[in-house]
Write a protein that holds these residues in place. Structure first.
Motif, mmCIF file in Angstrom:
data_model
loop_
_atom_site.group_PDB
_atom_site.id
_atom_site.type_symbol
_atom_site.label_atom_id
_atom_site.label_comp_id
_atom_site.label_asym_id
_atom_site.label_seq_id
_atom_site.Cartn_x
_atom_site.Cartn_y
_atom_site.Cartn_z
ATOM 1 N N VAL A 7 -55.068 -18.177 92.185
ATOM 2 C CA VAL A 7 -53.668 -18.421 91.829
ATOM 3 C C VAL A 7 -52.774 -17.532 92.685
ATOM 4 O O VAL A 7 -53.087 -16.352 92.905
ATOM 5 C CB VAL A 7 -53.436 -18.130 90.329
ATOM 6 C CG1 VAL A 7 -51.956 -18.179 89.986
ATOM 7 C CG2 VAL A 7 -54.229 -19.106 89.465
ATOM 8 N N GLU A 16 -53.418 -25.735 92.210
ATOM 9 C CA GLU A 16 -52.893 -24.696 93.103
ATOM 10 C C GLU A 16 -54.025 -23.936 93.788
ATOM 11 O O GLU A 16 -53.951 -23.611 94.985
ATOM 12 C CB GLU A 16 -52.033 -23.726 92.290
ATOM 13 C CG GLU A 16 -51.554 -22.501 93.040
ATOM 14 C CD GLU A 16 -50.865 -21.497 92.121
ATOM 15 O OE1 GLU A 16 -50.406 -20.469 92.639
ATOM 16 O OE2 GLU A 16 -50.773 -21.745 90.894
ATOM 17 N N GLU A 49 -57.526 -24.825 89.003
ATOM 18 C CA GLU A 49 -56.185 -25.377 88.971
ATOM 19 C C GLU A 49 -55.891 -26.036 90.322
ATOM 20 O O GLU A 49 -56.408 -25.593 91.359
ATOM 21 C CB GLU A 49 -55.159 -24.277 88.704
ATOM 22 C CG GLU A 49 -55.317 -23.587 87.358
ATOM 23 C CD GLU A 49 -54.282 -22.496 87.149
ATOM 24 O OE1 GLU A 49 -53.182 -22.603 87.749
ATOM 25 O OE2 GLU A 49 -54.563 -21.553 86.393
ATOM 26 N N HIS A 75 -64.253 -20.408 88.020
ATOM 27 C CA HIS A 75 -62.857 -20.509 88.432
ATOM 28 C C HIS A 75 -62.682 -19.861 89.804
ATOM 29 O O HIS A 75 -63.274 -18.810 90.079
ATOM 30 C CB HIS A 75 -61.960 -19.808 87.411
ATOM 31 C CG HIS A 75 -62.323 -20.128 85.987
ATOM 32 N ND1 HIS A 75 -63.247 -19.379 85.287
ATOM 33 C CD2 HIS A 75 -61.900 -21.104 85.159
ATOM 34 C CE1 HIS A 75 -63.392 -19.892 84.083
ATOM 35 N NE2 HIS A 75 -62.582 -20.938 83.970
#
Length: 283
Positions: A132, A166, A164, A128
């Motif tokens: 964010v 974003e 994500e 990941h």
């Protein structure tokens, strides 16, 4: 838990200082237990990275580099709110901090300390991006929270595969390079290693390793497993080929979740990663 590293050298003589952060207070993961990870890694290291014969402690020989002459001290565990100050103490003493989490949020404090007032390059091995920005101060906003301490254009995400939208937008806007496991397969690990070295050339480098960068077939005991990850051999090659050629400001290994591990295989992997990385550090 006392590790054999603690017996290796006292703080003043050590060039490498290991510390643990038994905390997951800023994790949103449903799989809990990273707070037990530091002592679990120590136990795995004692069991798998050292032999004891006739009362003599014998380290295993790393695949690359050497442990000969490497003075390593284990400073024990640190409370979450003391991470920055302890890391800063280690850095100001001219030593390399190696930190065992805990959840990945600790990296923001470690980056703040590692640069000692200057931005560092960051190699972020993680499934990941942790970029964010709509939520802050947790394990998914590490790169956003570290913006003042990282030179994004001299940094790289490695092993990314569960981002994500974003986070992808934030990485592109920041000029942060990204290498997925498919890229490693397509380009070849040697070319990716060269890409990493070119990216961080001429800078101090901080290395952060979330164990979920590895495929869960080899590392099941992590907080947020994601299929399609990096192989162990490729990870070790990318780490050792980089560390042996650059100026390392610090290193961390995070997100081991022992309760979800299988026969200690992820803990043993973490111990092996630390051995190989230490062996390749310039001290």
């Amino acid at each position: 838990m006392v590790s054999y590293y603690r017996a290796g050298a006292d703080f003043k003589k050590a060039k490498i200082v290991v510390m643990g952060v038994p905390d997951e207070s800023r994790s949103h993961a449903s799989r809990r237990g990273t707070e037990t990870a530091p002592d679990t890694i120590r136990a795995a290291s004692n069991d798998s990275e050292f032999f004891v014969r006739d009362g003599v402690v014998i380290p295993t020989v790393p695949m690359r580099g050497t442990l000969d002459g490497k003075k390593v001290h284990d400073a024990g565990n640190v409370q979450r709110d003391g991470v920055y100050e302890k890391a800063r103490e280690i850095v100001k003493a001219g030593k390399i901090p190696i930190t065992m989490g805990g959840d990945h949020s600790i990296t923001a404090d470690l980056l703040k300390a590692a640069g000692n007032g200057k931005k560092v390059s960051l190699l972020y091995f993680d499934a990941h991006p942790d970029f964010v920005s709509s939520v802050r101060d947790y394990y998914g906003s590490v790169l956003t929270d570290s913006a003042r301490y990282v030179n994004y254009k001299k940094s790289m995400l490695v092993g990314t595969r569960a981002a994500e939208p974003e986070e992808i937008r934030n990485a592109r806007k920041a000029g942060l390079a990204m290498v997925t496991p498919i890229d490693i397969t397509e380009l070849g690990v040697h070319k990716v290693a060269s890409m990493i070295r070119r990216k961080v050339a001429g800078s101090r480098v901080y290395i952060s390793i979330d164990l979920d960068c590895v495929d869960p077939a080899f590392a099941p005991g992590v907080s947020v497993p994601s299929p399609g990850g990096v192989t162990i051999a490729d990870l070790l090659y990318l780490l050792t080929s980089t560390i042996s050629r650059c100026d390392v400001a610090g290193l961390d290994i995070v997100e081991l979740t022992p309760d979800y591990d299988t026969n200690g295989m992820t803990a043993n992997l973490a111990a092996r990663i630390l051995t190989e990385c230490m062996a390749c550090l310039k001290t």
